[in-house]
Write a protein that holds these residues in place. Structure first.
Motif, PDB file in Angstrom:
ATOM      1  N   VAL A 121      -0.339   4.349  -2.363  1.00 14.52           N
ATOM      2  CA  VAL A 121      -0.673   5.666  -1.816  1.00 14.52           C
ATOM      3  C   VAL A 121       0.274   6.738  -2.352  1.00 14.52           C
ATOM      4  CG1 VAL A 121      -0.667   7.028   0.317  1.00 14.52           C
ATOM      5  CG2 VAL A 121      -1.743   4.774   0.286  1.00 14.52           C
ATOM      6  N   ALA A 168      -4.379   1.297   6.810  1.00 14.74           N
ATOM      7  CA  ALA A 168      -4.164   0.093   6.000  1.00 14.74           C
ATOM      8  C   ALA A 168      -4.360  -1.111   6.912  1.00 14.74           C
ATOM      9  CB  ALA A 168      -2.754   0.099   5.418  1.00 14.74           C
ATOM     10  N   LEU A 184      -8.269   2.236   4.430  1.00 13.57           N
ATOM     11  CA  LEU A 184      -7.605   2.674   3.197  1.00 13.57           C
ATOM     12  C   LEU A 184      -8.188   1.966   1.974  1.00 13.57           C
ATOM     13  CD1 LEU A 184      -5.183   4.337   1.979  1.00 13.57           C
ATOM     14  CD2 LEU A 184      -3.808   2.264   2.265  1.00 13.57           C
ATOM     15  N   LEU A 217      -6.331   7.546   7.304  1.00  9.66           N
ATOM     16  CA  LEU A 217      -6.596   6.305   6.570  1.00  9.66           C
ATOM     17  C   LEU A 217      -5.756   5.187   7.156  1.00  9.66           C
ATOM     18  CD1 LEU A 217      -6.464   7.816   2.983  1.00  9.66           C
ATOM     19  CD2 LEU A 217      -8.498   7.266   4.332  1.00  9.66           C
ATOM     20  N   GLU A 260       0.826  -1.225   0.000  1.00 11.14           N
ATOM     21  CA  GLU A 260       0.000   0.000   0.000  1.00 11.14           C
ATOM     22  C   GLU A 260       0.854   1.268   0.000  1.00 11.14           C
ATOM     23  OE1 GLU A 260      -0.517  -2.566   1.969  1.00 11.14           O
ATOM     24  OE2 GLU A 260      -2.666  -3.010   2.121  1.00 11.14           O
ATOM     25  N   VAL A 319      -1.728   8.667   6.802  1.00 16.24           N
ATOM     26  CA  VAL A 319      -1.960   7.270   6.434  1.00 16.24           C
ATOM     27  C   VAL A 319      -1.096   6.373   7.304  1.00 16.24           C
ATOM     28  CG1 VAL A 319      -2.008   5.600   4.534  1.00 16.24           C
ATOM     29  CG2 VAL A 319      -2.297   8.039   4.049  1.00 16.24           C
TER      30      VAL A 319
END
Ligand code: OOB
Length: 577
Positions: A121, A187, A197, A185, A117, A157
């Motif tokens: 991102v 993950a 996410l 967000l 991720e 994130v």
């Protein structure tokens, strides 16, 4: 938070982008020190800056070899994303982020472990023209709170839990104190009170315009020597040039397999040549969840890893493990490994000489900095240069000066301060005019704070450091930052943090403390002060390794604290090994 019922129209997205572009103009322009026009023209004319952007780079690789694997993430179900898949995911993530109000110029703190991720991102943000702020997994509330407030970050994130730490709680804590932070967000499957996410990507419209190649692509962190970490603005043009140079010098191509063993967001594993260099070359990035030999060696064998990068303490650990395991079954076959990069801190010549015989690969020393300049030993350098120097600059246009305390140039062989300027070295920290006056010369050379000597071949040997920083096995600790935290303790009158030698990490931190007179009868224990620093929400590697109480600090001729004497005192007090 719930998903918007409908993806926004392109008009809605672009009006939002316009609003945030205006915001950026007023907010960012004084924050970013551009390259002077004549230098920018020179770097373009020389073919260093080619007008590439990260967004287009991925698009082109996906068009050229979409079915090749770009990212291998062995965690979870063991994901393998092709270039086409990464490209598609970055598009859908960009559309989703836009739909949730992340626009051009917005800052987004990205704090992820080595998971796929991270790339989804980061490439989405690159495409939008929003700026990732590259935090490390070790950072805690104090650092993250600072990044969010200092940059006015709109997003953050994180992973849910990694290495036993719950980042969702950290995010809630930071969000409560960061009014600009609109979007957190997570993950992972359980986002807690935040947004998952994986619920963000959508098929809505992408960004209306591409970011300019000369614009800031992201903010890296400085190892720093001041109270709080400074932020480093890197442009698409300058960073992609450093990638291209690194790819050449490390001989990466489509068949290269890079093991990302260090935290992915750090400048070394990101770009020297790192995962972004590998993607630039069309190779494959294998994400290593932990850098220990037990995790890394089997992955090297399974994925046919050809190149990786380590800080010196890890390189030592790998050397010891490989020597111990030699010939034993199940130890992991390292035959595919061609190049081991070692950098971030000084690698001793003794250890460097072990690399080829023990690991069967070529050592490439890297002496780099997130501010720009990166030096490599060349793959075909004589063994003596590979083992005793930290390499030479990537670019013929990297200007390197070795100077005395009055900024006068020194001859080759003499040790002095390293100053540098060039096509991928910043001209100023982000939004830090006060620091910039100290960290750069009037004609734009960056004062690295490193003490080096230059060999007749143009290679640099790092001899020490003038900046007030401890290099704890590649992890940088700014003395002033820790001193400020210690000073907040009611019993502490004064604090001075220095390095002490360590056989494994190279250096550890020692905090010298003078107590207030009213606390001398019942002094706090060392462990209490360490706990106090830890509880202020700092990365664990910044907690002092040792605390020493003294009545007063030794002084220099003009009355400043003599850290030189303190370093000598603690070194003398340690057992010799
Ligand atoms: C890398 O980047 P930073 O920004 O974490 O730290 C830069 C500083 C340098 O100024 C120097 O003090 C030290 O780290 N350093 C080394 C070194 N490589 C970095 N000191 C001695 N020997 C070396 N080989 O650490 C970094 C960025 C890109 C590539 C490699 C390392």
């Amino acid at each position: 938070m719930t998903a918007p019922e409908q993806a926004p129209t392109r008009e809605q997205v672009s009006s939002r982008e316009r609003a945030s572009t205006q915001e950026r103009t007023s907010l960012q322009e004084p924050a970013f020190t551009p390259y002077p026009t004549e230098f920018a023209a020179r770097y373009r004319a020389a073919g260093y800056w080619r007008g590439e952007t990260f967004g287009r780079m991925l698009r082109e690789r996906a068009a050229a070899h979409g079915e090749r694997v770009a990212i291998v993430d062995p965690a979870g179900e063991g994901r393998r994303w092709t270039y086409a898949e990464l490209d598609r995911r970055a598009d859908r993530m960009a559309a989703g982020l836009l739909a949730r109000g992340i626009g051009r110029g917005d800052r987004v703190v990205v704090q992820l472990p080595n998971v796929a991720e991270f790339f989804e991102v980061v490439f989405a943000l690159f495409r939008i023209g929003a700026l990732p702020v590259f935090a490390l997994p070790a950072h805690r509330a104090t650092e993250i709170g600072h990044f969010c407030s200092f940059t006015g970050a709109a997003g953050y994130v994180v992973a849910a839990v990694d290495n036993g730490f719950d980042y969702r709680e950290l995010a809630s804590r930071v969000q409560a104190e960061s009014p600009a932070l609109r979007l957190v967000l997570v993950a992972g499957d359980d986002p807690g009170e935040h947004l998952r996410l994986s619920d963000v990507p959508c098929d809505g419209p992408g960004p209306a315009e591409e970011p300019e190649p000369g614009s800031v692509a992201f903010l890296q962190l400085s190892g720093g020597s001041t109270g709080v970490p400074k932020l480093i603005p890197r442009t698409h043009d300058d960073y992609i040039y450093s990638l291209r140079g690194s790819v050449d010098l490390c001989a990466l191509d489509e068949d290269s397999v890079y093991l990302c063993a260090l935290p992915a967001a750090h400048n070394f594993p990101l770009s020297s040549p790192g995962s972004l260099g590998t993607l630039y070359a069309g190779g494959r990035v294998v994400l290593c969840p932990r850098p220990n030999p037990e995790t890394a060696f089997p992955l090297i064998e399974r994925e046919g890893v050809t190149i990786t990068g380590l800080v010196p303490p890890l390189a030592l650990l790998w050397l010891d493990a490989a020597e111990r395991d030699a010939g034993s079954p199940g130890a992991g076959d390292l035959d595919s490994l061609e190049v081991l990069l070692v950098g971030g801190a000084k690698f001793s010549a003794e250890a460097a000489r072990r690399v080829r015989p023990v690991l069967g690969c070529t050592l490439q020393q890297v002496f780099g900095m997130a501010e720009g300049l990166v030096n490599y030993t060349r793959l075909d350098d004589p063994e003596e240069l590979i083992t005793t120097t930290q390499g030479r600059p990537i670019s013929p246009d990297d200007e390197v000066r070795v100077v005395d305390d009055q900024d006068r140039d020194l001859p080759d062989g003499a040790t002095g301060h390293l100053l540098t300027r060039g096509p991928y070295t910043i001209r100023g920290y982000w939004n830090a005019p006060g620091h910039n006056a100290n960290s750069f010369t009037a004609d734009g050379f960056y004062r690295t704070g490193d003490l080096v000597r230059r060999t007749p071949t143009g290679h640099l040997v790092v001899e020490g450091r003038a900046k007030d920083q401890i290099n704890r096995g590649g992890e940088k600790v700014a003395a002033e930052e820790i001193e400020n935290h210690l000073l907040a303790h009611p019993a502490v009158h004064d604090a001075a943090v220095v390095s002490m030698p360590d056989p494994y990490l190279g250096e550890r931190t020692c905090a010298y403390v003078v107590l207030r007179t009213d606390h001398r009868e019942q002094p706090p224990k060392s462990i209490e002060l360490k706990r106090f620093v830890r509880q202020r929400g700092l990365a664990e590697y910044k907690v002092p390794d040792r605390v020493e109480f003294v009545d007063a600090f030794p002084a220099t001729g003009i009355g400043k604290v003599s850290k030189k004497d303190l370093r000598a005192a603690i070194a003398a007090a340690l057992p010799t090994h």
